[in-house]
Structure formats: structure tokens, C-alpha cells
Design a protein around this motif. Structure first.
Motif, PDB file in Angstrom:
ATOM      1  N   ASP A  26       0.906  -1.280   0.197  1.00 16.09           N
ATOM      2  CA  ASP A  26      -0.028   0.061   0.053  1.00 16.09           C
ATOM      3  C   ASP A  26       0.789   1.310  -0.056  1.00 16.09           C
ATOM      4  OD1 ASP A  26       0.772  -0.903   2.629  1.00 16.09           O
ATOM      5  OD2 ASP A  26      -0.508   0.968   3.303  1.00 16.09           O
ATOM      6  N   VAL A  27       2.007   1.066   0.527  1.00 19.43           N
ATOM      7  CA  VAL A  27       3.068   2.342   0.450  1.00 19.43           C
ATOM      8  C   VAL A  27       4.033   2.417  -0.753  1.00 19.43           C
ATOM      9  CG1 VAL A  27       4.866   3.138   1.696  1.00 19.43           C
ATOM     10  CG2 VAL A  27       3.023   2.159   2.992  1.00 19.43           C
ATOM     11  N   THR A  28       4.414   1.377  -1.271  1.00 16.12           N
ATOM     12  CA  THR A  28       5.323   1.216  -2.395  1.00 16.12           C
ATOM     13  C   THR A  28       4.532   1.294  -3.663  1.00 16.12           C
ATOM     14  OG1 THR A  28       5.134  -1.033  -2.632  1.00 16.12           O
ATOM     15  CG2 THR A  28       6.906  -0.138  -1.109  1.00 16.12           C
ATOM     16  N   GLY A  29       3.370   0.779  -3.715  1.00 11.57           N
ATOM     17  CA  GLY A  29       2.500   1.047  -4.969  1.00 11.57           C
ATOM     18  C   GLY A  29       2.813  -0.329  -6.012  1.00 11.57           C
ATOM     19  N   LEU A  30       3.309  -1.226  -5.432  1.00  9.20           N
ATOM     20  CA  LEU A  30       3.785  -2.387  -6.301  1.00  9.20           C
ATOM     21  C   LEU A  30       2.455  -3.557  -5.785  1.00  9.20           C
ATOM     22  CD1 LEU A  30       7.675  -2.577  -5.612  1.00  9.20           C
ATOM     23  CD2 LEU A  30       6.409  -1.867  -7.741  1.00  9.20           C
ATOM     24  N   ASP A  31       2.316  -4.442  -6.785  1.00 11.12           N
ATOM     25  CA  ASP A  31       1.502  -5.459  -6.454  1.00 11.12           C
ATOM     26  C   ASP A  31       2.049  -6.495  -5.878  1.00 11.12           C
ATOM     27  OD1 ASP A  31       2.364  -7.568  -8.513  1.00 11.12           O
ATOM     28  OD2 ASP A  31       2.352  -5.927  -9.399  1.00 11.12           O
ATOM     29  N   VAL A  76      10.134   4.319  -1.131  1.00  9.19           N
ATOM     30  CA  VAL A  76       9.452   5.582  -0.357  1.00  9.19           C
ATOM     31  C   VAL A  76      10.319   6.686  -0.356  1.00  9.19           C
ATOM     32  CG1 VAL A  76       8.179   6.289   1.410  1.00  9.19           C
ATOM     33  CG2 VAL A  76       7.858   4.121   0.700  1.00  9.19           C
ATOM     34  N   ARG A  77      11.524   6.514   0.027  1.00 11.99           N
ATOM     35  CA  ARG A  77      12.550   7.840   0.245  1.00 11.99           C
ATOM     36  C   ARG A  77      13.829   7.754  -0.419  1.00 11.99           C
ATOM     37  NH1 ARG A  77       8.069   9.293   2.354  1.00 11.99           N
ATOM     38  NH2 ARG A  77       7.568   9.674   4.496  1.00 11.99           N
ATOM     39  N   ALA A  83      21.076  13.671  -1.573  1.00  9.47           N
ATOM     40  CA  ALA A  83      20.124  12.871  -1.522  1.00  9.47           C
ATOM     41  C   ALA A  83      20.726  11.399  -1.142  1.00  9.47           C
ATOM     42  CB  ALA A  83      19.361  12.863  -2.874  1.00  9.47           C
ATOM     43  N   LYS A  84      21.671  11.066  -1.822  1.00 10.97           N
ATOM     44  CA  LYS A  84      22.446   9.939  -1.485  1.00 10.97           C
ATOM     45  C   LYS A  84      22.756   9.879   0.056  1.00 10.97           C
ATOM     46  CE  LYS A  84      26.197   6.910  -2.991  1.00 10.97           C
ATOM     47  NZ  LYS A  84      27.181   6.840  -4.068  1.00 10.97           N
ATOM     48  N   SER A  85      23.312  10.776   0.699  1.00 13.46           N
ATOM     49  CA  SER A  85      23.681  10.782   1.905  1.00 13.46           C
ATOM     50  C   SER A  85      22.342  10.888   3.008  1.00 13.46           C
ATOM     51  CB  SER A  85      24.449  12.172   2.127  1.00 13.46           C
ATOM     52  OG  SER A  85      24.880  12.283   3.594  1.00 13.46           O
ATOM     53  N   ALA A  86      21.440  11.427   2.408  1.00 12.85           N
ATOM     54  CA  ALA A  86      20.387  11.439   3.442  1.00 12.85           C
ATOM     55  C   ALA A  86      19.751  10.290   3.460  1.00 12.85           C
ATOM     56  CB  ALA A  86      19.140  12.569   2.739  1.00 12.85           C
ATOM     57  N   HIS A  87      19.586   9.420   2.125  1.00  9.60           N
ATOM     58  CA  HIS A  87      19.063   8.097   2.188  1.00  9.60           C
ATOM     59  C   HIS A  87      19.784   7.153   3.051  1.00  9.60           C
ATOM     60  CE1 HIS A  87      16.540   4.845   0.836  1.00  9.60           C
ATOM     61  NE2 HIS A  87      17.451   4.227   0.241  1.00  9.60           N
ATOM     62  N   TYR A  88      21.021   7.053   2.933  1.00 13.18           N
ATOM     63  CA  TYR A  88      21.889   6.247   3.584  1.00 13.18           C
ATOM     64  C   TYR A  88      21.829   6.475   5.088  1.00 13.18           C
ATOM     65  CZ  TYR A  88      24.429   4.537  -0.679  1.00 13.18           C
ATOM     66  OH  TYR A  88      24.755   4.042  -1.780  1.00 13.18           O
ATOM     67  N   LYS A  89      21.536   7.743   5.549  1.00 17.97           N
ATOM     68  CA  LYS A  89      21.477   7.897   6.808  1.00 17.97           C
ATOM     69  C   LYS A  89      19.983   7.288   7.345  1.00 17.97           C
ATOM     70  CE  LYS A  89      21.045  11.687  10.245  1.00 17.97           C
ATOM     71  NZ  LYS A  89      20.958  13.132  10.318  1.00 17.97           N
ATOM     72  N   LEU A  90      19.037   7.240   6.534  1.00 19.33           N
ATOM     73  CA  LEU A  90      17.778   6.767   6.816  1.00 19.33           C
ATOM     74  C   LEU A  90      17.910   5.282   7.040  1.00 19.33           C
ATOM     75  CD1 LEU A  90      14.866   7.577   7.417  1.00 19.33           C
ATOM     76  CD2 LEU A  90      14.304   7.323   4.903  1.00 19.33           C
ATOM     77  N   VAL A  91      18.725   4.707   6.178  1.00 16.24           N
ATOM     78  CA  VAL A  91      18.702   3.173   6.282  1.00 16.24           C
ATOM     79  C   VAL A  91      19.618   2.835   7.517  1.00 16.24           C
ATOM     80  CG1 VAL A  91      19.994   1.277   5.417  1.00 16.24           C
ATOM     81  CG2 VAL A  91      18.813   2.661   3.813  1.00 16.24           C
ATOM     82  N   ARG A  92      20.513   3.679   7.917  1.00 18.31           N
ATOM     83  CA  ARG A  92      21.285   3.472   9.171  1.00 18.31           C
ATOM     84  C   ARG A  92      20.457   3.542  10.306  1.00 18.31           C
ATOM     85  NH1 ARG A  92      25.078   6.395   6.459  1.00 18.31           N
ATOM     86  NH2 ARG A  92      25.062   8.208   7.586  1.00 18.31           N
ATOM     87  N   LEU A 148       9.522   0.486  10.722  1.00 20.13           N
ATOM     88  CA  LEU A 148       9.365   1.253   9.386  1.00 20.13           C
ATOM     89  C   LEU A 148       8.398   2.238   9.419  1.00 20.13           C
ATOM     90  CD1 LEU A 148       9.976  -1.238   6.345  1.00 20.13           C
ATOM     91  CD2 LEU A 148      10.921   0.977   6.812  1.00 20.13           C
ATOM     92  N   ASP A 149       6.979   1.732  10.267  1.00 18.48           N
ATOM     93  CA  ASP A 149       5.871   2.643  10.321  1.00 18.48           C
ATOM     94  C   ASP A 149       6.286   3.840  11.079  1.00 18.48           C
ATOM     95  OD1 ASP A 149       3.997   1.100   8.855  1.00 18.48           O
ATOM     96  OD2 ASP A 149       3.172   0.290  10.508  1.00 18.48           O
ATOM     97  N   GLU A 150       7.150   3.729  12.130  1.00 17.93           N
ATOM     98  CA  GLU A 150       7.546   4.677  12.984  1.00 17.93           C
ATOM     99  C   GLU A 150       8.481   5.842  12.155  1.00 17.93           C
ATOM    100  OE1 GLU A 150       9.782   2.884  16.280  1.00 17.93           O
ATOM    101  OE2 GLU A 150       7.843   1.972  17.221  1.00 17.93           O
ATOM    102  N   ILE A 151       9.346   5.387  11.423  1.00 22.04           N
ATOM    103  CA  ILE A 151      10.198   6.060  10.641  1.00 22.04           C
ATOM    104  C   ILE A 151       9.282   6.749   9.431  1.00 22.04           C
ATOM    105  CG2 ILE A 151      12.174   5.951   9.133  1.00 22.04           C
ATOM    106  CD1 ILE A 151      13.568   3.980  10.706  1.00 22.04           C
TER     107      ILE A 151
END
Length: 154
Positions: A28-33, A68-69, A79-88, A147-150
Motif C-alpha cells: 500500500d506504501v510502495t504501490g507495487l502489487d 518511498v524515500r 540525497a544519497k547521504s540522506a537516504h543512507y542515513k535513513l537506512v542506518r 518502518l511505520d515509525e520512521i
């Protein structure tokens, strides 16, 4: 609002591998089936093809965060740095809650015979005994919940 942690846990109990359970919980979040989601995540179960490396629930969470992000411009270092920070951040929260992000370590802690946690081999049948020695349903729940929290914070 969907409780993705509960959905991920239920999907694991239906027979999806740990990565599929988490990634498919977020259709429902990714839009993929479901079919596409299950195929994309299928390689990451068992710590990537039962190599017992990074837990499939963690890999799937990184995939959801990417959908999603994530970033797509290879020339955008911010953008790359922000995304990697989110994964960490996800990994740090998962590790804090569960003690590790590595499949073999997570299984060893839950299993009375850690020497049996070895890479490779055929997937085990989903029997009551299998579920008694596997923390995977709760790890799928934990990944979905974090994931829901983040995603709610973003």
C-alpha cells in the motif's frame, strides 16, 4: 491505517520468507502489487538466499525505504547521504531492539543449538517445530513496526 508489523508477521506465517513478508506488507506504501513485491524480495530471505548474512527483514526494510524515500539521481550526493542515513537509522533501531541485524546471530540467540545455524541448505518445511525455533515472525513484526515509525516521522 494498516499495522504493517502485524501484516508482515501474518505474511510470514502464510509462508512468505522474511524479506517477502516485510516488503509485501508495504504494498500500500510502495504501490507495487503482491506478485512483483514477492519476486523482488524473494532473494533476500534467510539472510540473502540462506547465506545467513543481513536479516531479510532488514534488507526488505531498506528496499521499502528505497521505494518511498530513495534517490535516483547519481549526481545528487546530498540525497544519497540522506537516504543512507535513513537506512542506518532503521538498522540502529532494529539492532537496539533485537541485538543484531545479522540473520545467523539472530537465529543463534533464539536457537538452543547455535552450531546448527549454518549458511546454505534447502529451506525447511514450515512445521510447528520450525516456528518454535524461529524468531522470524517477530522480526518481521519488528521491522514493519520500526518502518511505520520512521515513515510517520518523515
Amino acid at each position: 491505517m494498516i499495522d504493517h508489523g502485524e501484516r508482515a508477521k501474518a505474511l510470514f506465517m502464510e509462508g512468505y520468507n522474511c524479506a517477502q513478508a516485510v516488503f509485501c506488507a508495504f504494498t500500500d506504501v510502495t504501490g507495487l502489487d503482491m506478485d512483483t513485491s514477492a519476486r523482488l524480495a524473494s532473494s533476500f530471505g534467510g539472510g540473502m538466499g540462506r547465506l545467513r548474512e543481513v536479516c531479510g527483514t532488514v534488507s526488505a526494510a531498506a528496499m521499502v525505504l528505497g521505494m518511498v524515500r530513495g534517490y535516483s539521481d547519481p549526481k545528487d550526493p546530498d540525497a544519497k547521504s540522506a537516504h543512507y542515513k535513513l537506512v542506518r537509522e532503521f538498522a540502529a533501531r532494529f539492532r537496539e531492539a533485537e541485538g543484531d541485524i545479522v540473520c545467523r546471530a539472530l537465529l543463534a540467540r533464539a536457537n538452543a543449538a547455535p552450531q546448527t545455524i549454518a549458511p546454505g541448505g534447502e529451506p525447511e518445511a514450515r512445521t510447528p517445530e520450525y516456528y518454535r525455533k524461529r524468531p522470524c515472525p517477530m522480526l518481521a513484526w519488528r521491522a514493519g513496526t520500526i518502518l511505520d515509525e520512521i515513515l510517520a516521522e518523515e
